[in-house]
Design a protein around this motif. Structure first.
Motif, mmCIF file in Angstrom:
data_model
loop_
_atom_site.group_PDB
_atom_site.id
_atom_site.type_symbol
_atom_site.label_atom_id
_atom_site.label_comp_id
_atom_site.label_asym_id
_atom_site.label_seq_id
_atom_site.Cartn_x
_atom_site.Cartn_y
_atom_site.Cartn_z
ATOM 1 N N GLU A 158 31.931 47.783 50.451
ATOM 2 C CA GLU A 158 32.488 47.428 51.749
ATOM 3 C C GLU A 158 33.665 46.492 51.517
ATOM 4 O OE1 GLU A 158 32.539 46.774 56.048
ATOM 5 O OE2 GLU A 158 31.687 48.311 54.751
ATOM 6 N N MET A 159 34.763 46.716 52.212
ATOM 7 C CA MET A 159 35.893 45.814 52.167
ATOM 8 C C MET A 159 35.851 44.922 53.396
ATOM 9 S SD MET A 159 38.685 45.325 50.202
ATOM 10 C CE MET A 159 39.229 46.927 49.590
ATOM 11 N N LEU A 160 35.864 43.617 53.195
ATOM 12 C CA LEU A 160 35.851 42.673 54.296
ATOM 13 C C LEU A 160 37.162 41.885 54.317
ATOM 14 C CD1 LEU A 160 32.258 41.129 54.049
ATOM 15 C CD2 LEU A 160 33.019 43.004 55.497
ATOM 16 N N THR A 161 37.727 41.715 55.502
ATOM 17 C CA THR A 161 38.942 40.930 55.676
ATOM 18 C C THR A 161 38.698 39.861 56.731
ATOM 19 O OG1 THR A 161 40.345 42.837 55.160
ATOM 20 C CG2 THR A 161 41.388 40.990 56.277
ATOM 21 N N PHE A 162 39.070 38.641 56.424
ATOM 22 C CA PHE A 162 38.986 37.575 57.406
ATOM 23 C C PHE A 162 40.040 36.525 57.072
ATOM 24 C CE2 PHE A 162 36.010 36.706 54.016
ATOM 25 C CZ PHE A 162 36.171 35.357 53.735
ATOM 26 N N GLY A 163 40.260 35.573 57.977
ATOM 27 C CA GLY A 163 41.307 34.598 57.729
ATOM 28 C C GLY A 163 41.165 33.366 58.598
ATOM 29 N N PHE A 164 42.006 32.366 58.299
ATOM 30 C CA PHE A 164 41.983 31.100 59.019
ATOM 31 C C PHE A 164 43.399 30.669 59.370
ATOM 32 C CE2 PHE A 164 38.474 31.079 55.959
ATOM 33 C CZ PHE A 164 37.390 30.837 56.775
ATOM 34 N N ASP A 165 43.508 29.919 60.450
ATOM 35 C CA ASP A 165 44.735 29.196 60.753
ATOM 36 C C ASP A 165 44.710 27.926 59.908
ATOM 37 O OD1 ASP A 165 46.393 27.116 62.055
ATOM 38 O OD2 ASP A 165 46.756 28.662 63.561
ATOM 39 N N ILE A 202 41.652 28.309 48.413
ATOM 40 C CA ILE A 202 40.448 28.422 47.598
ATOM 41 C C ILE A 202 39.409 27.379 47.985
ATOM 42 C CG2 ILE A 202 39.559 28.145 45.244
ATOM 43 C CD1 ILE A 202 42.138 29.438 44.264
ATOM 44 N N SER A 203 39.882 26.188 48.359
ATOM 45 C CA SER A 203 38.962 25.098 48.697
ATOM 46 C C SER A 203 38.746 24.958 50.194
ATOM 47 C CB SER A 203 39.507 23.782 48.131
ATOM 48 O OG SER A 203 40.787 23.489 48.676
ATOM 49 N N PHE A 204 39.138 25.982 50.959
ATOM 50 C CA PHE A 204 39.012 25.898 52.411
ATOM 51 C C PHE A 204 37.554 25.626 52.791
ATOM 52 C CE2 PHE A 204 39.399 27.129 56.837
ATOM 53 C CZ PHE A 204 40.687 26.719 57.146
ATOM 54 N N PRO A 205 37.304 24.634 53.655
ATOM 55 C CA PRO A 205 35.927 24.161 53.882
ATOM 56 C C PRO A 205 34.937 25.208 54.371
ATOM 57 C CG PRO A 205 37.469 23.254 55.504
ATOM 58 C CD PRO A 205 38.290 23.861 54.423
ATOM 59 N N ASP A 206 35.365 26.148 55.201
ATOM 60 C CA ASP A 206 34.425 27.120 55.772
ATOM 61 C C ASP A 206 34.491 28.477 55.091
ATOM 62 O OD1 ASP A 206 33.313 25.418 57.588
ATOM 63 O OD2 ASP A 206 34.723 25.901 59.185
ATOM 64 N N PHE A 207 35.246 28.585 53.991
ATOM 65 C CA PHE A 207 35.439 29.897 53.376
ATOM 66 C C PHE A 207 34.126 30.541 52.948
ATOM 67 C CE2 PHE A 207 35.748 32.067 49.231
ATOM 68 C CZ PHE A 207 36.325 33.249 49.666
ATOM 69 N N THR A 208 33.355 29.848 52.110
ATOM 70 C CA THR A 208 32.108 30.421 51.592
ATOM 71 C C THR A 208 31.113 30.688 52.715
ATOM 72 O OG1 THR A 208 32.416 29.274 49.493
ATOM 73 C CG2 THR A 208 30.211 30.085 49.984
ATOM 74 N N LYS A 209 31.002 29.771 53.646
ATOM 75 C CA LYS A 209 30.056 29.915 54.748
ATOM 76 C C LYS A 209 30.379 31.150 55.577
ATOM 77 C CE LYS A 209 28.580 27.522 58.978
ATOM 78 N NZ LYS A 209 28.750 26.295 59.794
ATOM 79 N N ILE A 210 31.636 31.313 55.953
ATOM 80 C CA ILE A 210 32.018 32.447 56.795
ATOM 81 C C ILE A 210 31.934 33.750 56.012
ATOM 82 C CG2 ILE A 210 33.978 33.512 57.994
ATOM 83 C CD1 ILE A 210 34.692 30.783 59.062
ATOM 84 N N MET A 211 32.332 33.730 54.741
ATOM 85 C CA MET A 211 32.242 34.948 53.934
ATOM 86 C C MET A 211 30.792 35.419 53.832
ATOM 87 S SD MET A 211 33.294 35.656 49.948
ATOM 88 C CE MET A 211 31.997 34.568 49.328
ATOM 89 N N ASN A 212 29.888 34.522 53.529
ATOM 90 C CA ASN A 212 28.480 34.900 53.400
ATOM 91 C C ASN A 212 27.904 35.402 54.720
ATOM 92 O OD1 ASN A 212 28.346 34.319 50.672
ATOM 93 N ND2 ASN A 212 27.716 32.192 51.012
ATOM 94 N N LYS A 213 28.325 34.795 55.812
ATOM 95 C CA LYS A 213 27.854 35.245 57.124
ATOM 96 C C LYS A 213 28.349 36.654 57.418
ATOM 97 C CE LYS A 213 27.525 33.987 62.011
ATOM 98 N NZ LYS A 213 27.775 35.377 62.470
ATOM 99 N N LYS A 214 29.609 36.943 57.097
ATOM 100 C CA LYS A 214 30.145 38.277 57.341
ATOM 101 C C LYS A 214 29.444 39.321 56.484
ATOM 102 C CE LYS A 214 34.695 37.059 59.082
ATOM 103 N NZ LYS A 214 34.485 37.784 60.365
#
Length: 269
Positions: A158-165, A202-214
Motif C-alpha cells: 500500500e502506498m500512503l501519502t500524508f503531509g503537514f503545514d 524527519i523530526s516532525f513531532p506527529d510524524f510517527t504517530k500519524i503514520m502509524n495511525k494511517k
C-alpha cells in the motif's frame, strides 16, 4: 491491477455473484490507492528531472530524463498514462500506473536505495515551489506491507501519502495534497536551507504517530471490506462451512513500512 488479482482471494472462490466485480473494484481502490500512487510518481518525477505533461485528451505523458528509469517497452517516454484503473478499462491503449506497474516499481527501488546519501547528506532535491501553498509544507510517501492469512501468508503493498503545514504543524487534507502542483519558476533552494527543512521533516513531532495511525486505519479498512464481502457470499450461497477460510483471509497484519520520500513544498508567492 494484475499484481492484486494474482494475490487476491477472489480467484479461489468457486462462485459467481454479481457483487464480486464491484467488491474487487473497491478492494483495488484500497490496496495501492490511485491518489497516493499519483502523488508518489508526481513527487519522484521531480527528483529525477522528469516531466509529467498534461494532454488535451485528459491523459498525461511522462518524459523521462534519467536513463535509470527507462524500460525496454517504454524507452524515454510513457504515453497516455492514467492513475485510474476504471479509465484504463475503457481505454485499452492507455497505460495505467499503479503500485505493481514496472515503472512505479523501478521508481520505488531507486528511491529506496538512493534517497538518502552518504553521511546523512540527502541525495535527491526533494523540494519544489508551488502556487497552491501559502507556507512551507512537508509531504511524505510511505510504502507499507501487510501480510494476509494465517496458514499461508501473502504480502500486499500500500502506498500512503500524508503531509503537514510546517508553520501551523497541522496535518494537510488529502484532497488538498492532491491539488499541489510544482509551479513554473527558476527560484532555487540552497543546499543548507534544504537540509534544514529535511531535518525538520524527519523530526516532525506527529510524524510517527500519524503514520502509524494511517497504517492501522488502512489495515482495519481492508479487514472490514473483506468481512462485508464474505457476509454477502455466505448469504448468497447458504454456506455453513465458512470459518476455516474466512478466518484465514481476514487475518491482516502489518509486515513493515519504508519511508520513500519527503518532499518540501515552498510557497511561490
Amino acid at each position: 491491477m494484475q499484481k492484486i488479482d494474482e494475490e487476491s482471494f477472489y480467484d479461489s472462490l468457486n462462485i459467481d455473484l454479481p457483487e464480486i466485480d464491484k467488491r474487487i473494484s473497491e478492494t483495488q481502490a484500497i490496496v495501492g490507492s490511485k491518489s497516493d500512487v499519483e502523488q508518489f510518481v508526481k513527487a519522484t518525477a521531480t527528483f529525477f528531472k522528469s516531466v509529467l505533461v498534461d494532454r488535451k485528451d485528459g491523459f498525461q505523458d511522462i518524459k523521462i530524463n534519467d536513463p535509470r528509469l527507462e524500460l525496454p517497452q517504454y524507452g524515454d517516454r510513457l504515453s497516455k498514462i492514467t492513475f485510474d484503473p476504471e479509465i484504463g478499462l475503457t481505454h485499452p491503449d492507455a497505460t495505467v500506473l499503479e503500485i505493481g506497474h514496472p515503472f512505479v516499481r523501478r521508481l520505488i527501488e531507486i528511491v529506496k536505495s538512493e534517497f538518502f546519501g552518504k553521511n546523512g547528506v540527502y541525495g535527491r532535491n526533494a523540494w519544489y515551489y508551488s502556487n497552491e501553498v501559502s507556507s512551507v509544507c512537508l509531504l511524505y510517501n510511505v510504502l507499507v506491507r501487510y501480510t494476509v492469512g494465517l496458514t499461508e501468508k501473502r504480502v500486499i503493498e500500500e502506498m500512503l501519502t500524508f503531509g503537514f503545514d510546517g508553520f501551523s504543524q497541522k496535518e494537510l487534507d488529502e484532497t488538498f495534497i492532491r491539488k499541489i502542483m510544482p509551479g513554473n519558476t527558476t527560484d532555487e533552494l540552497s543546499e543548507a536551507d534544504f537540509k534544514e527543512y529535511m531535518e525538520e521533516a524527519i523530526s516532525f513531532p506527529d510524524f510517527t504517530k500519524i503514520m502509524n495511525k494511517k497504517i492501522e486505519d488502512r489495515r482495519l479498512k481492508l479487514i472490514s471490506e473483506r468481512q462485508e464481502l464474505y457476509k454477502k457470499i455466505i448469504k448468497e450461497t447458504d454456506s455453513t462451512d465458512e470459518a476455516s477460510w474466512i478466518d484465514d483471509e481476514i487475518y491482516i497484519d502489518k509486515a513493515g513500512a519504508d519511508l520513500l520520500t519527503i518532499t518540501v513544498v515552498l510557497p511561490l508567492n
